[in-house]
Design a protein around this motif. Sequence first.
Motif, PDB file in Angstrom:
ATOM      1  N   ARG A   1       0.953  -0.999  -0.092  1.00 16.57           N
ATOM      2  CA  ARG A   1      -0.006  -0.108  -0.048  1.00 16.57           C
ATOM      3  C   ARG A   1       0.974   1.278   0.073  1.00 16.57           C
ATOM      4  O   ARG A   1       1.603   1.445   1.033  1.00 16.57           O
TER       5      ARG A   1
ATOM      6  N   PRO B   1      -9.770  -9.475   6.072  1.00 17.37           N
ATOM      7  CA  PRO B   1     -10.340  -8.241   5.807  1.00 17.37           C
ATOM      8  C   PRO B   1      -9.798  -7.014   6.169  1.00 17.37           C
ATOM      9  O   PRO B   1      -9.938  -6.023   5.588  1.00 17.37           O
ATOM     10  N   ALA B   2      -9.286  -7.010   7.223  1.00 19.52           N
ATOM     11  CA  ALA B   2      -8.465  -5.849   7.877  1.00 19.52           C
ATOM     12  C   ALA B   2      -7.278  -5.477   6.967  1.00 19.52           C
ATOM     13  O   ALA B   2      -7.277  -4.386   6.478  1.00 19.52           O
TER      14      ALA B   2
ATOM     15  N   ARG C   1      -9.158  -4.263   3.760  1.00 25.25           N
ATOM     16  CA  ARG C   1      -9.491  -2.812   4.043  1.00 25.25           C
ATOM     17  C   ARG C   1      -8.401  -1.812   3.862  1.00 25.25           C
ATOM     18  O   ARG C   1      -8.436  -0.554   3.228  1.00 25.25           O
ATOM     19  N   HIS C   2      -7.423  -2.030   4.763  1.00 23.38           N
ATOM     20  CA  HIS C   2      -6.224  -1.123   4.594  1.00 23.38           C
ATOM     21  C   HIS C   2      -5.612  -0.874   3.292  1.00 23.38           C
ATOM     22  O   HIS C   2      -5.155   0.401   2.921  1.00 23.38           O
TER      23      HIS C   2
ATOM     24  N   ASP D   1      -9.207  -0.103   0.750  1.00 23.81           N
ATOM     25  CA  ASP D   1     -10.112   0.767   1.084  1.00 23.81           C
ATOM     26  C   ASP D   1     -11.403   0.221   0.793  1.00 23.81           C
ATOM     27  O   ASP D   1     -12.355   0.851   0.225  1.00 23.81           O
ATOM     28  N   LEU D   2     -11.394  -1.116   0.924  1.00 20.82           N
ATOM     29  CA  LEU D   2     -12.763  -2.048   0.467  1.00 20.82           C
ATOM     30  C   LEU D   2     -12.945  -2.913   1.503  1.00 20.82           C
ATOM     31  O   LEU D   2     -12.185  -3.573   2.051  1.00 20.82           O
ATOM     32  N   ASP D   3     -14.301  -2.896   2.030  1.00 26.76           N
ATOM     33  CA  ASP D   3     -14.658  -3.936   2.909  1.00 26.76           C
ATOM     34  C   ASP D   3     -14.921  -5.256   2.172  1.00 26.76           C
ATOM     35  O   ASP D   3     -15.652  -5.228   0.864  1.00 26.76           O
ATOM     36  N   VAL D   4     -14.605  -6.264   2.557  1.00 26.68           N
ATOM     37  CA  VAL D   4     -14.975  -7.718   2.307  1.00 26.68           C
ATOM     38  C   VAL D   4     -15.280  -8.797   3.124  1.00 26.68           C
ATOM     39  O   VAL D   4     -15.240  -8.696   4.197  1.00 26.68           O
ATOM     40  N   GLU D   5     -15.866  -9.841   2.507  1.00 25.64           N
ATOM     41  CA  GLU D   5     -16.022 -11.061   3.263  1.00 25.64           C
ATOM     42  C   GLU D   5     -15.194 -12.089   2.728  1.00 25.64           C
ATOM     43  O   GLU D   5     -15.148 -12.179   1.474  1.00 25.64           O
TER      44      GLU D   5
ATOM     45  N   PRO E   1     -16.424  -8.822  -2.255  1.00 23.02           N
ATOM     46  CA  PRO E   1     -16.685  -7.562  -1.730  1.00 23.02           C
ATOM     47  C   PRO E   1     -18.021  -7.259  -0.911  1.00 23.02           C
ATOM     48  O   PRO E   1     -18.911  -7.881  -1.656  1.00 23.02           O
TER      49      PRO E   1
ATOM     50  N   ARG F   1     -21.545  -1.628  -1.109  1.00 27.47           N
ATOM     51  CA  ARG F   1     -21.714  -0.300  -0.411  1.00 27.47           C
ATOM     52  C   ARG F   1     -22.528   0.587  -1.109  1.00 27.47           C
ATOM     53  O   ARG F   1     -23.025   0.407  -2.264  1.00 27.47           O
TER      54      ARG F   1
END
Length: 272
Positions: A213, A229-230, A233-234, A237-241, A255, A258
């Motif tokens: 990153r 996921p963390a 996300r870092h 900039d996207l939340d995933v399962e 993803p 959103r």
Amino acid sequence: MFDVQNLSYLAGRRPLLRDVTLRARPGELLAVVGANGAGKSTLLRLLSGDLTPSAGTVQFEGRPLRSIPPAVLARRRAVLTQQHPLALAFPVRELVLMGRYPHFRGQPAPPDHAVVQQALALVGLAPLAGRSYPTLSGGEQQRAQLARVLAQVWEAEAGFLLLDEPLTGLDLNHQHHTLEVARALVRRGFGVVAVLHDLNLAAQYADQLLLLRQGEVVAGGPPAAVLTPAHIRHAFDLDVELLPHPTLGCPLIVPVPRPAAVAPGCWPTPAL
């Protein structure tokens, strides 16, 4: 083996990589992943020797990369770059034969031509060997370039391939085929470092991942340890399962939906 310690690179005053440490070993596929501009291609160019580090060291097979004669290095590792500008009407087989240049002086020998044919067959382009390279589709050109770098290190013991976005322009079938070729090389004892964008493909095929990153390492290690996921996300900039893959022992990344990223007011009002 590539041994990279505290590697940094500046473009002018702008840092593109900061304090990256990694090891890429024979018999492993290391996938470098991250958002656009994370420094993935810069890292590969430093590993290939195209760029000189601003700080830190790159060693290959226990020697400083810069101390290895280019002709020796060319027989031990090959590089597939993102861009392949070639406007001249070379037949595909002649393009692939360029990968054999480090192995002969003057004229290629029959074994060189045999390697070209084998590399073309491996990537599925043997029927197009006589075609002019500029007439190929983008995906076919990418596969021809892959054949070229395969031909370059065909006989190497524990050789290395550096692949910068090798799946560009490929359909789903040939994306998997390219990574299956990489896995076959790994089983032969090769090391492969590949810049990939698709996290699910990286999770499926890679032994190790390096997640970047903005030029810094977010995480490195086996896919299950890196693709959390963390971490995602870092880095994105996207939340995933994460779901268990139905047939493979790797995570499946989905993803999280959103709200619309573009507000309705951003679109131009159509003229009446």
